[in-house]
Scaffold this active site. Structure first.
Site, PDB file in Angstrom:
ATOM      1  N   SER A 190      51.158  40.045  51.773  1.00  0.00           N
ATOM      2  CA  SER A 190      51.833  39.086  50.888  1.00  0.00           C
ATOM      3  C   SER A 190      53.348  39.293  50.876  1.00  0.00           C
ATOM      4  O   SER A 190      54.074  38.477  50.312  1.00  0.00           O
ATOM      5  CB  SER A 190      51.253  39.081  49.481  1.00  0.00           C
ATOM      6  OG  SER A 190      51.176  40.365  48.992  1.00  0.00           O
ATOM      7  N   ALA A 223      52.134  46.293  42.812  1.00  0.00           N
ATOM      8  CA  ALA A 223      51.382  47.148  43.748  1.00  0.00           C
ATOM      9  C   ALA A 223      50.598  46.321  44.778  1.00  0.00           C
ATOM     10  O   ALA A 223      50.125  45.231  44.440  1.00  0.00           O
ATOM     11  CB  ALA A 223      50.414  48.020  42.940  1.00  0.00           C
ATOM     12  N   PRO A 224      50.510  46.793  46.024  1.00  0.00           N
ATOM     13  CA  PRO A 224      51.057  48.050  46.558  1.00  0.00           C
ATOM     14  C   PRO A 224      52.533  47.992  46.958  1.00  0.00           C
ATOM     15  O   PRO A 224      53.101  48.992  47.348  1.00  0.00           O
ATOM     16  CB  PRO A 224      50.173  48.302  47.789  1.00  0.00           C
ATOM     17  CG  PRO A 224      49.800  46.927  48.252  1.00  0.00           C
ATOM     18  CD  PRO A 224      49.662  46.084  47.013  1.00  0.00           C
ATOM     19  N   GLY A 225      53.148  46.793  46.878  1.00  0.00           N
ATOM     20  CA  GLY A 225      54.598  46.777  47.077  1.00  0.00           C
ATOM     21  C   GLY A 225      55.135  45.814  48.120  1.00  0.00           C
ATOM     22  O   GLY A 225      56.286  45.921  48.535  1.00  0.00           O
ATOM     23  N   ASP A 242      53.424  47.881  37.469  1.00  0.00           N
ATOM     24  CA  ASP A 242      52.000  47.728  37.826  1.00  0.00           C
ATOM     25  C   ASP A 242      51.299  49.040  37.522  1.00  0.00           C
ATOM     26  O   ASP A 242      51.882  50.120  37.736  1.00  0.00           O
ATOM     27  CB  ASP A 242      51.871  47.404  39.332  1.00  0.00           C
ATOM     28  CG  ASP A 242      50.553  46.714  39.667  1.00  0.00           C
ATOM     29  OD1 ASP A 242      49.491  47.234  39.273  1.00  0.00           O
ATOM     30  OD2 ASP A 242      50.594  45.660  40.318  1.00  0.00           O
ATOM     31  N   LYS A 308      48.627  30.353  40.524  1.00  0.00           N
ATOM     32  CA  LYS A 308      47.314  30.176  41.155  1.00  0.00           C
ATOM     33  C   LYS A 308      46.889  28.711  40.993  1.00  0.00           C
ATOM     34  O   LYS A 308      47.059  28.114  39.932  1.00  0.00           O
ATOM     35  CB  LYS A 308      46.356  31.097  40.402  1.00  0.00           C
ATOM     36  CG  LYS A 308      45.083  31.358  41.079  1.00  0.00           C
ATOM     37  CD  LYS A 308      45.089  32.713  41.811  1.00  0.00           C
ATOM     38  CE  LYS A 308      43.953  32.762  42.798  1.00  0.00           C
ATOM     39  NZ  LYS A 308      44.305  32.526  44.172  1.00  0.00           N
TER      40      LYS A 308
HETATM   41  C1  LIG Z   1      48.252  40.112  44.214  1.00  0.00           C
HETATM   42  S1  LIG Z   1      48.578  41.701  43.672  1.00  0.00           S
HETATM   43  C2  LIG Z   1      50.271  41.898  43.962  1.00  0.00           C
HETATM   44  C3  LIG Z   1      50.584  42.166  45.394  1.00  0.00           C
HETATM   45  C4  LIG Z   1      52.047  42.500  45.577  1.00  0.00           C
HETATM   46  N1  LIG Z   1      52.926  41.365  45.259  1.00  0.00           N
HETATM   47  C5  LIG Z   1      52.311  42.901  47.009  1.00  0.00           C
HETATM   48  O1  LIG Z   1      52.960  42.123  47.733  1.00  0.00           O
HETATM   49  O2  LIG Z   1      51.886  43.977  47.406  1.00  0.00           O
HETATM   50  C6  LIG Z   1      48.514  41.539  41.957  1.00  0.00           C
HETATM   51  C7  LIG Z   1      48.900  42.796  41.223  1.00  0.00           C
HETATM   52  O3  LIG Z   1      49.101  42.426  39.867  1.00  0.00           O
HETATM   53  C8  LIG Z   1      48.742  43.540  39.066  1.00  0.00           C
HETATM   54  N2  LIG Z   1      48.540  43.052  37.710  1.00  0.00           N
HETATM   55  C9  LIG Z   1      47.643  42.168  37.247  1.00  0.00           C
HETATM   56  N3  LIG Z   1      47.796  41.991  35.920  1.00  0.00           N
HETATM   57  C10 LIG Z   1      48.833  42.796  35.553  1.00  0.00           C
HETATM   58  C11 LIG Z   1      49.477  43.069  34.318  1.00  0.00           C
HETATM   59  N4  LIG Z   1      49.088  42.455  33.197  1.00  0.00           N
HETATM   60  N5  LIG Z   1      50.505  43.925  34.312  1.00  0.00           N
HETATM   61  C12 LIG Z   1      50.929  44.530  35.445  1.00  0.00           C
HETATM   62  N6  LIG Z   1      50.344  44.319  36.641  1.00  0.00           N
HETATM   63  C13 LIG Z   1      49.316  43.466  36.688  1.00  0.00           C
HETATM   64  C14 LIG Z   1      47.500  44.082  39.741  1.00  0.00           C
HETATM   65  O4  LIG Z   1      47.338  45.456  39.414  1.00  0.00           O
HETATM   66  C15 LIG Z   1      47.825  43.881  41.232  1.00  0.00           C
HETATM   67  O5  LIG Z   1      48.360  45.056  41.790  1.00  0.00           O
END
Ligand SMILES: C[S@@+](CC[C@H](N)C(=O)[O-])C[C@H]1O[C@@H](n2cnc3c(N)ncnc32)[C@H](O)[C@@H]1O
Length: 361
Positions: A190, A223-225, A242, A308
């Site tokens: 992503s 995460a993961p970044g 995260d 979404k």
């Molecule tokens: C689709 S992933 C993100 C991927 C990231 N953008 C990347 O490129 O690696 C969604 C992330 O949102 C985090 N997440 C979901 N709800 C959250 C919240 N309320 N607070 C912080 N993180 C949250 C999840 O732990 C997950 O790691």
């Protein structure tokens, strides 16, 4: 045959159709759409003058689901035709006055597996076609950025559509697709979404000013970044929020502070955040509200985030999400703002939105 061709991701034809229908109606044009599932384009049928009006007045950048659009001039059957370049010329000649002298030519396909197999052919074919069109004085001898762009779109090997678009209302990318290479050390795929978003939403001539080394960024749901990676790559200092683990390679840069908190509660201690990015998978209305509150409370200057998409009626839902954000910013904000939304090439079941307060001119 007249109208507009709009290219989109396969599977999103009905959303692209609903959008052009809606936007054309706003311009006082009442045409109709024709499309088929997974063909990755939509034909909006209307009068030739109306199609030209849409191509001039409806900004491609304001369309969420269309990646590219052009005025349709003709459909050509090429089965068994040996000299395809002459066949295209013949199809274009009766329409020459619509575009006069074109500044450049784009030979392309819609983004389907079948048509993509023709990409190599398209690149090769553009050489003799250019020569033929130049000889007939339909195409300038060298690219002219301000003249209309001619499109020849191969739907399959036996069927092509021709048309034109205006240079000031066009994407620089063939098929509206910005192809990016996955960086070897990128923590997730992503990462490409944010890279694409920066390039689509921040015009090239403003990038040096708006995306600078040393800027402060917050990444919610980091995460993961993958998104943090893009901010680090642009030499920003990042607060990555995260509960999940961040890639070690990012933490080792010294540019990332990992904050294990709820992204819906976190706020920066100082109001000096240039970029807020958010990829938390949550209800779109909730994410939209969070993003507008950051802007309204002065917690960031610009924001990029994903919303979404629902399974059905995606255009209607998107229209509503964007209307809610707009209304909040209009009602509670005191400055002009910019809102852009796009179903990016690297997006699937989501769209990417960009918000910012406009600087004083
Ligand atoms: C689709 S992933 C993100 C991927 C990231 N953008 C990347 O490129 O690696 C969604 C992330 O949102 C985090 N997440 C979901 N709800 C959250 C919240 N309320 N607070 C912080 N993180 C949250 C999840 O732990 C997950 O790691």
């Amino acid at each position: 045959m007249s109208g507009i061709i709009l290219l989109c991701r396969a599977g999103f034809e009905s959303d692209c159709a609903a959008e052009i229908q809606d936007k054309a109606t706003e311009l006082g044009i009442y045409g109709y759409c024709q499309t088929q599932p997974d063909q990755a384009y939509v034909t909006y049928h209307c009068q030739a003058e109306e199609a030209d009006h849409i191509a001039r007045k409806l900004a491609l950048k304001e369309l969420v689901f269309a990646r590219e659009m052009f005025v349709l001039l003709s459909a050509i059957k090429l089965a068994g035709v040996e000299d395809r370049a002459s066949a295209v010329l013949e199809a274009l000649l009766p329409h020459q006055e619509s575009f006069a002298l074109a500044g450049d030519l784009r030979v392309e396909t819609p983004d389907t597996n079948e048509a993509n197999q023709l990409s190599k052919f398209c690149r090769k074919f553009s050489v003799p076609l250019r020569q033929t069109l130049r000889k007939a004085e339909l195409l300038s001898n060298k690219p002219l950025a301000k003249r209309p762009l001619l499109h020849v779109m191969f739907v399959n090997s036996a069927h092509a559509l021709t048309g034109y678009s205006y240079s000031y209302n066009q994407t620089p990318h063939v098929g509206g697709i910005l192809r990016l290479k996955m960086p070897k050390d990128g923590p997730s795929r992503s990462t490409l979404k944010l890279d694409e978003a920066f390039q689509v939403f921040v015009p090239e001539h403003e990038r040096d000013k708006r995306i600078q080394a040393g800027m402060k960024a917050v990444d919610l749901g980091a995460a993961p970044g993958g998104w943090t990676y893009q901010l680090v790559r642009r030499d920003m200092m990042v607060q990555a929020v995260d509960n999940g683990p961040m890639a070690d390679s990012l933490m080792e840069t010294g540019q990332v502070q990992h904050i294990k908190e709820d992204g819906f509660k976190f706020r920066p201690k100082r109001k000096n955040i240039n970029w807020l990015v958010c990829d938390m998978v949550e209800k779109p209305a909730r994410v939209g509200e969070l993003m507008t509150s950051w802007l309204l409370e002065g917690d960031c200057q610009e924001a990029i985030f994903n919303l979404k998409l629902p399974m059905r009626q995606r255009y209607a839902a998107v229209k509503e999400y964007l209307a809610q954000i707009t209304e909040q910013l209009q009602t509670h904000g005191t400055k002009p703002f910019e809102i852009q939304a796009k179903h990016l090439y690297h997006d699937r079941e989501e769209i990417t939105v960009h918000l910012r307060w406009l600087p004083k001119s």
